[in-house]
Design an enzyme around this catalytic site. Structure first.
Site, PDB file in Angstrom:
ATOM      1  N   SER A  17     -10.367   7.812  -9.589  1.00 15.36           N
ATOM      2  CA  SER A  17      -9.937   8.983  -8.827  1.00 15.36           C
ATOM      3  C   SER A  17      -9.225   8.523  -7.559  1.00 15.36           C
ATOM      4  O   SER A  17      -9.425   7.410  -7.082  1.00 15.36           O
ATOM      5  CB  SER A  17     -11.144   9.852  -8.488  1.00 15.36           C
ATOM      6  OG  SER A  17     -12.081   9.113  -7.767  1.00 15.36           O
ATOM      7  N   CYS A  18      -8.382   9.380  -7.023  1.00 16.06           N
ATOM      8  CA  CYS A  18      -7.610   9.071  -5.836  1.00 16.06           C
ATOM      9  C   CYS A  18      -8.575   8.786  -4.667  1.00 16.06           C
ATOM     10  O   CYS A  18      -9.546   9.498  -4.515  1.00 16.06           O
ATOM     11  CB  CYS A  18      -6.740  10.270  -5.505  1.00 16.06           C
ATOM     12  SG  CYS A  18      -5.458   9.884  -4.332  1.00 16.06           S
TER      13      CYS A  18
END
Lengths: 79, 380
Positions: A17-18
């Site tokens: 995930s970012c």
């Protein structure tokens, strides 16, 4: 054949995930020589904007962003 | 005998051992199941306490209790270091060199390790509040810090406690104001990506508060090295930043045990994000900081993961099909100063909503820090 057909280093950050993909890239780029072509694979859409922004900030060259079936490949050259 | 081995006595390992002791009480008492917790440290450490040590609000002793006081008497406690995990033979080796333990189900809960030496000059030039020694040294430094440039730099990502880097500058701002020193201290916060935090809503919240409190924000700031003699941070992006007091979130690493066992290349265990089962081996789970899942490395994550894995392991021990899954639930308190706080709650892929900070939420955080020992016992 272009540089992006055969990158020197591939970083698989799919499903991270970012900002995981960007951090994976930054960590790796620190260890690479000038001229190295890198493919960053990411499933996080934000990476397609965050990564080019960082490349400009850090002075590396964005070569190409390719949208594949389930992820993006971001190609860059280390300066 | 069905043998369950848990490696690591932090939040995840301790909560899990106690939950299993409760869920499998009759099987353990009948001698059909063994729950063994193996940890090298005879003390259980509650790391969020360390954030308060530099401000003189807690001591490092407040953070620890003997683990034998926290685990259920049905748990077999082994104080030793695991030196090898053989997933082909379902076997653990211990540092005493003579003991080998067989398991039917194994849980790795070995946490994260600080690695300031990964960045040249950082160990010599920087302070941190992520461990007892660092927190005490920072307390002493801060007590004498009356003027100059204080830099809070997030050097390592991922790191434990995602909220702490944002909390520290807000707390130190308040702490310095209370002592009449704030006008003589410049505060800068740096973060590696193009905003103040990995979570966008937290980044937006912190950016507004930093502006209000006159805290400078530097983004795309990746520390390459620190010159401890010149008091200068040099970045990968080619920038320099001078400091008088550097407080860093140091790089973290997983466990060599994980790398050697082939469970994850970089020391974090590759797991299915919902079942928390290792992808590279059968009968192995990972929880807490060492599990590579797309959420924060936070105590609440270890706590909720422990509940899920306890259910899955208990089901298997009884010959049932496990059905419990983890949805990424994460809860973090965020201190906004010395007497106000807020909290966030989110699951995988969800952007948290940051509520307006308030004094009652700050009290709730302090209250939870005290009642944490009930969480470790598997009660709360």
């Amino acid at each position: 054949m272009t540089d992006t057909d055969d990158p020197d280093v591939t970083i698989d950050s799919k499903d991270a995930s970012c900002p995981g993909p960007l951090m994976d890239l930054i960590g790796k780029v620190k260890t690479l020589d000038t001229g190295t072509v890198v493919e960053l694979q990411t499933t996080a859409r934000n990476s397609t904007t965050d990564v080019p922004e960082w490349l400009e900030e850090a002075g590396h060259e964005l070569l190409e962003i390719e949208e594949r079936d389930e992820y993006w490949s971001i190609y860059l050259e280390v300066n | 005998m069905h043998r369950i081995a848990i490696v690591g006595g932090g939040t995840g390992g301790t909560v899990l051992a106690n939950r299993l002791a409760s869920e499998l009480q009759s099987e353990i008492e009948a001698g059909d199941v063994e729950v063994r917790l193996i940890t090298a440290d005879p003390n259980h450490v509650y790391k969020p306490t360390f954030l308060y040590v530099p401000f003189g609000k807690k001591t490092v002793d407040d953070a620890k209790r003997p683990i034998e006081e926290l685990v259920d008497r049905r748990v077999t406690l082994t104080i030793d270091e695991v030196t090898d995990v053989n997933t082909d033979r379902n076997r653990l080796s211990l540092a005493d060199r003579t003991t080998r333990l067989h398991y039917d189900q194994l849980v790795l809960a070995t946490g994260a390790t600080l690695e300031p030496e990964a960045v040249p000059g950082l160990a010599e030039g920087g302070h941190h509040f992520y461990g007892p020694d660092g927190a005490e040294r920072l307390r002493d430094e801060l007590a004498d810090f009356t003027e100059g440039h204080l830099v809070l730099s997030v050097v390592g990502v991922p790191h434990m406690c995602p909220a702490a880097p944002v909390e520290f500058p807000l707390m130190v701002d308040d702490w310095l104001r209370e002592r009449g020193r704030r006008e003589d201290v410049e505060i800068t916060y740096t973060y590696p990506i193009n905003r103040a935090h990995g979570l966008e809503s937290v980044a937006d919240w912190a950016t507004d508060l930093f502006e209000e409190r006159d805290i400078s924000l530097e983004t795309f700031f990746n520390v390459d090295e620190v010159d401890p003699d010149a008091n200068v941070i040099e970045t990968v992006e080619g920038d320099d930043l001078e400091y008088d007091l550097l407080v860093a979130i140091p790089p973290h690493r997983g466990s060599d045990l994980v790398i050697d066992a082939g469970l994850g290349d970089d020391g974090w265990v590759d797991v299915d994000r919902h079942t928390l089962e290792a992808t590279a081996a059968e009968d192995v789970y990972a929880i807490g900081d060492v599990a590579d899942v797309p959420t924060s490395k936070a105590g609440s994550v270890a706590h909720y993961e422990a509940g899920v894995v306890a259910d899955r392991i208990a089901s298997r021990a009884r010959g049932e099909t496990p059905t419990a899954t983890y949805d990424g639930k994460t809860v973090c308190f965020l201190e906004a100063g010395m007497d106000e706080a807020t909290f966030i709650e989110f699951t995988y892929g969800e952007e948290p909503y940051v509520r307006e900070p308030s004094t009652p939420i700050h009290w709730a955080k302090l209250g939870y820090n005290e009642s944490y020992w009930l969480t470790a016992r598997g009660l709360l």
